[in-house]
Design a protein around this motif. Structure first.
Motif, PDB file in Angstrom:
ATOM      1  N   UNK A 110      33.814  14.214  37.919  1.00 11.85           N
ATOM      2  CA  UNK A 110      35.008  13.439  38.282  1.00 11.85           C
ATOM      3  C   UNK A 110      34.592  12.018  38.635  1.00 11.85           C
ATOM      4  N   UNK A 111      35.506  11.091  38.390  1.00 10.87           N
ATOM      5  CA  UNK A 111      35.278   9.675  38.663  1.00 10.87           C
ATOM      6  C   UNK A 111      36.510   9.137  39.361  1.00 10.87           C
ATOM      7  N   UNK A 112      36.320   8.369  40.414  1.00 13.16           N
ATOM      8  CA  UNK A 112      37.455   7.767  41.103  1.00 13.16           C
ATOM      9  C   UNK A 112      37.635   6.314  40.668  1.00 13.16           C
ATOM     10  N   UNK A 113      38.831   5.812  40.865  1.00  9.54           N
ATOM     11  CA  UNK A 113      39.068   4.377  40.716  1.00  9.54           C
ATOM     12  C   UNK A 113      38.540   3.680  41.964  1.00  9.54           C
ATOM     13  N   UNK A 114      38.519   2.369  41.954  1.00  5.04           N
ATOM     14  CA  UNK A 114      38.060   1.588  43.109  1.00  5.04           C
ATOM     15  C   UNK A 114      38.603   0.167  42.967  1.00  5.04           C
ATOM     16  N   UNK A 145      32.621   1.855  27.510  1.00  5.70           N
ATOM     17  CA  UNK A 145      32.329   2.779  28.592  1.00  5.70           C
ATOM     18  C   UNK A 145      33.323   2.679  29.745  1.00  5.70           C
ATOM     19  N   UNK A 146      33.908   3.821  30.116  1.00  7.50           N
ATOM     20  CA  UNK A 146      34.791   3.901  31.288  1.00  7.50           C
ATOM     21  C   UNK A 146      34.082   4.476  32.505  1.00  7.50           C
ATOM     22  N   UNK A 147      32.875   4.996  32.304  1.00  8.69           N
ATOM     23  CA  UNK A 147      32.251   5.833  33.313  1.00  8.69           C
ATOM     24  C   UNK A 147      31.424   5.017  34.290  1.00  8.69           C
ATOM     25  N   UNK A 148      31.980   4.791  35.451  1.00  9.74           N
ATOM     26  CA  UNK A 148      31.325   4.020  36.499  1.00  9.74           C
ATOM     27  C   UNK A 148      30.495   4.963  37.359  1.00  9.74           C
ATOM     28  N   UNK A 149      29.163   4.840  37.258  1.00 16.68           N
ATOM     29  CA  UNK A 149      28.280   5.799  37.904  1.00 16.68           C
ATOM     30  C   UNK A 149      28.462   5.907  39.400  1.00 16.68           C
ATOM     31  N   UNK A 150      28.642   4.789  40.067  1.00 19.15           N
ATOM     32  CA  UNK A 150      28.746   4.809  41.526  1.00 19.15           C
ATOM     33  C   UNK A 150      30.046   5.420  42.017  1.00 19.15           C
ATOM     34  N   UNK A 151      30.949   5.753  41.092  1.00 23.56           N
ATOM     35  CA  UNK A 151      32.204   6.416  41.443  1.00 23.56           C
ATOM     36  C   UNK A 151      32.231   7.863  40.969  1.00 23.56           C
ATOM     37  N   UNK A 152      31.061   8.415  40.585  1.00 25.68           N
ATOM     38  CA  UNK A 152      30.960   9.746  39.991  1.00 25.68           C
ATOM     39  C   UNK A 152      30.558  10.819  40.994  1.00 25.68           C
ATOM     40  N   UNK A 153      31.012  12.026  40.694  1.00 22.89           N
ATOM     41  CA  UNK A 153      30.490  13.237  41.336  1.00 22.89           C
ATOM     42  C   UNK A 153      30.455  14.330  40.286  1.00 22.89           C
TER      43      UNK A 153
END
Length: 241
Positions: A110-114, A145-153
């Motif tokens: 999962x990835x959150x917005x920020x 790329x949409x996948x922001x690593x620092x917003x991942x779990x």
């Protein structure tokens, strides 16, 4: 359920203390913060060592760049769920809880917005998703790329699919997102659960216009596709053993 936060640090003395504080606020006594430092020379290590918290484990990074530094942190983690973190952001106080609530409903990653802030904490953009044009989908994310690593779990079981990072992976987060799209399930949460700091000296250029040539951009995408195909056959071999 034990949580591991994996943070890759390198010369982050300007902001890392604030980020560590925001992360620890999210964690229980049983959780851990794994920091892999890739040879900082600016006082980052001294700052980390002043924070006397038993949940923090400080590792010597491999000094092979950001991707390998994150891999080192992940491989030394022990939690049931892995969160990735950059050294210069700020998490909201219930980020972990809210992302776990979504992850346990059946997703691998999962990835959150920020929101996006500058070096002084002033907001630059209200939504990273909107700024970046983020959306799920394999083809969409191969193109951008949409996948922001620092917003991942992601769940621990996902590590066996995603690691080791390919030698030619352009960025760890792009690879993780593409593996999850290809061999699992991804959820982009609309919740803004951190402030993503951009200050001109970030380790990764995510969200900013690439300076790479068309040839380099094309090679990144061809390499990603080739590595995904190789990973597909590798996972099938392991499954059929």
């Amino acid at each position: 359920m034990r949580i591991s936060v994996c943070l890759a640090s390198y010369n982050g003395a300007s902001f890392i203390e604030q980020q560590i504080t925001s992360i620890l606020t999210n964690l229980s006594a049983a959780d851990e913060l794994i920091i892999s430092d890739d040879g900082s020379t600016d006082g980052t290590l001294a700052l980390i060592q002043t924070i006397k918290d038993p949940r923090i484990t400080l590792l010597n990074g491999p000094k092979q760049g950001l991707v390998r530094n994150f891999e080192n942190a992940i491989l030394n983690s022990s939690g049931d769920v892995i969160f990735l973190a950059d050294q210069d952001d700020i998490w909201v106080s219930d980020k972990v809880t809210r992302m776990l609530d979504v992850l346990v409903t059946g997703y691998d990653l999962v990835i959150s917005d920020c929101n996006v802030i500058d070096e002084n904490g002033a907001e630059l953009h209200a939504s990273f998703y909107q700024l970046n044009g983020s959306a799920p989908g394999l083809l969409k994310n191969l193109l951008k790329n949409s996948y922001l690593g620092c917003a991942m779990a992601f769940k621990r079981e996902f590590i066996s699919k995603a690691l080791p990072f390919p030698a030619k992976a352009p960025m760890h987060d792009w690879w993780l997102g593409m593996v999850a799209e290809s061999f699992g399930s991804v959820k982009l949460m609309p919740d803004k659960l951190m402030s993503y700091r951009r200050h001109g000296k970030n380790a990764s250029p995510t969200g900013e216009k690439s300076a790479n040539s068309l040839k380099v951009k094309l090679s990144y995408r061809l390499n990603l596709l080739a590595e995904l195909v190789k990973r597909f056959f590798k996972l099938n071999r392991l499954k059929n053993k």
